[in-house]
Design a protein around this motif. Sequence first.
Motif, PDB file in Angstrom:
ATOM      1  N   TYR A 251       0.844  -1.132  -0.027  1.00 36.61           N
ATOM      2  CA  TYR A 251       0.032   0.015   0.003  1.00 36.61           C
ATOM      3  C   TYR A 251       0.823   1.099   0.085  1.00 36.61           C
ATOM      4  CZ  TYR A 251      -3.945  -3.162   1.066  1.00 36.61           C
ATOM      5  OH  TYR A 251      -4.805  -4.066   1.126  1.00 36.61           O
ATOM      6  N   SER A 273      -9.106   2.107  -3.486  1.00 35.06           N
ATOM      7  CA  SER A 273      -9.706   1.056  -2.616  1.00 35.06           C
ATOM      8  C   SER A 273      -9.300  -0.282  -2.916  1.00 35.06           C
ATOM      9  CB  SER A 273     -11.215   1.260  -2.560  1.00 35.06           C
ATOM     10  OG  SER A 273     -11.659   1.016  -3.798  1.00 35.06           O
ATOM     11  N   ASN A 274      -9.211  -1.089  -1.936  1.00 38.48           N
ATOM     12  CA  ASN A 274      -8.798  -2.471  -2.179  1.00 38.48           C
ATOM     13  C   ASN A 274      -9.992  -3.415  -2.429  1.00 38.48           C
ATOM     14  OD1 ASN A 274     -10.062  -2.617   0.451  1.00 38.48           O
ATOM     15  ND2 ASN A 274      -8.334  -3.076   1.494  1.00 38.48           N
ATOM     16  N   GLN A 277     -13.367  -2.853  -0.476  1.00 42.45           N
ATOM     17  CA  GLN A 277     -13.825  -1.527  -0.548  1.00 42.45           C
ATOM     18  C   GLN A 277     -13.420  -0.454   0.371  1.00 42.45           C
ATOM     19  OE1 GLN A 277     -15.594  -0.721  -3.203  1.00 42.45           O
ATOM     20  NE2 GLN A 277     -15.176  -2.931  -4.074  1.00 42.45           N
ATOM     21  N   ARG A 278     -12.132  -0.526   1.064  1.00 40.60           N
ATOM     22  CA  ARG A 278     -11.784   0.494   1.836  1.00 40.60           C
ATOM     23  C   ARG A 278     -10.689   1.109   1.313  1.00 40.60           C
ATOM     24  NH1 ARG A 278     -13.669  -0.094   7.052  1.00 40.60           N
ATOM     25  NH2 ARG A 278     -14.833  -2.162   7.383  1.00 40.60           N
ATOM     26  N   VAL A 279     -10.502   2.398   1.486  1.00 44.59           N
ATOM     27  CA  VAL A 279      -9.583   3.340   0.972  1.00 44.59           C
ATOM     28  C   VAL A 279      -8.112   2.831   1.632  1.00 44.59           C
ATOM     29  CG1 VAL A 279      -8.904   5.721   0.726  1.00 44.59           C
ATOM     30  CG2 VAL A 279     -11.162   5.006   0.692  1.00 44.59           C
ATOM     31  N   PRO A 294     -14.378   2.956   4.177  1.00 41.95           N
ATOM     32  CA  PRO A 294     -15.147   2.817   3.138  1.00 41.95           C
ATOM     33  C   PRO A 294     -15.470   4.036   2.505  1.00 41.95           C
ATOM     34  CG  PRO A 294     -16.321   1.361   4.891  1.00 41.95           C
ATOM     35  CD  PRO A 294     -15.167   2.153   5.396  1.00 41.95           C
ATOM     36  N   LEU A 295     -15.728   4.065   1.193  1.00 44.53           N
ATOM     37  CA  LEU A 295     -15.704   5.135   0.387  1.00 44.53           C
ATOM     38  C   LEU A 295     -17.398   5.658   0.546  1.00 44.53           C
ATOM     39  CD1 LEU A 295     -14.104   7.297  -1.468  1.00 44.53           C
ATOM     40  CD2 LEU A 295     -14.906   5.977  -3.473  1.00 44.53           C
ATOM     41  N   GLY A 316      -8.910  -3.928  -6.674  1.00 40.19           N
ATOM     42  CA  GLY A 316      -9.608  -2.939  -6.092  1.00 40.19           C
ATOM     43  C   GLY A 316     -10.010  -1.950  -7.167  1.00 40.19           C
TER      44      GLY A 316
END
Length: 382
Positions: A251, A273-274, A277-279, A294-295, A316
Amino acid sequence: MNTMTPARRATDSPVTSWARAVTADTSRARTEDFRAAAGDEPRPLGGNFETFFDPFESRKVRGALIDQQSLECKVTWSIADCAIVAEDRSERGWNTAGPGFAKVVEQLSQAAIGDVSVKQVGLQRCLYFWRIRPGMIVVAEVSGLGRLPASDVEPALVKEICGAAMKVRETAALRAREAARTASASVDVPSRSARSLRVKAGWACVASLLACAAFGGWLFAKTSLDILHVRTLMDAAVLRSLSLALAKSDYGEVQEMLSTYGDSGYFSQAAVSNAKQRVIAIAGDWPNVQIGEPLPDQIARAAETFDLRLGPESFGQLLIPQPRTTPPKLARSGLHSVRAASAWLSSLALIAGLTLSAFLLRMSLLARTPREQDAVVESIKK
């Protein structure tokens, strides 16, 4: 006392006063009154009037055809002793505006058509009046060098002479109008040819302008496709690089690469995002977006989303808010300038072509005869 404008006697009637004003200069014969002006071609009277125009008597006749309503002289003539007819250019005129002439008209309006009224004026002149047809009267003056009593001149002969003179003058006027019409037509032919040439040149310009408009439209479309192609290639390179870094689950490298692309002007804001669905990375100042969270759905719907995948496996997403900025590399290519110039070229050429077409159609319509114009209008309505 001036013999040119004699004083009115107490016993003079308005008609007599008018007649004396018309023939005031009886002290001498005025041959110049019967001379044709420049451009007025004298013509023979015709008929058997040699006895009347005896050279030794030096008789002269001048007359006018006058409208009873407007008192306008429609035709004038003068005949010298050689029986040559010309336009009457006497300086005396007929003084139809005088009050005495109105009395003449009033008397003639009550007389039958063809009845001649005679007025002796002085020793050398006689005036003759009659209605030739409804609304038109003839006034004639017969003069000579010697004594000329009215009894020596038959009114019927004066009418015959004036009738022949009117025919000569009307024929001459008709020929003059015909000659003027012919001259006008001969001048109009080159003008029509020139107008036709200008119209053809105008339509050639219209065709050129429409061709320019079509070329501008084609160039605009081609440039837009080129811009789309270049951006697609750039997007593909960025997505591959981020996908490779994300596939290694590094990352930190993803964040570094995303910041590098943001600093280069590829975008002003972006997030990665992965698969959960997390930034995991953010470029630029993007409020309400936090790493590890999450976005938000509202931001996700407003952003342009790209899948980060290698083959069938997705690692992602890359999210870029709209509208996207133009990458510097794409701006330096000049494609946007070419597209803007082609849009202006196409628009201006199309407007100019349509305006010129409307102008040429109006010119063509005005150049036609009224019958041809009606036919064109009817064809347009259909």
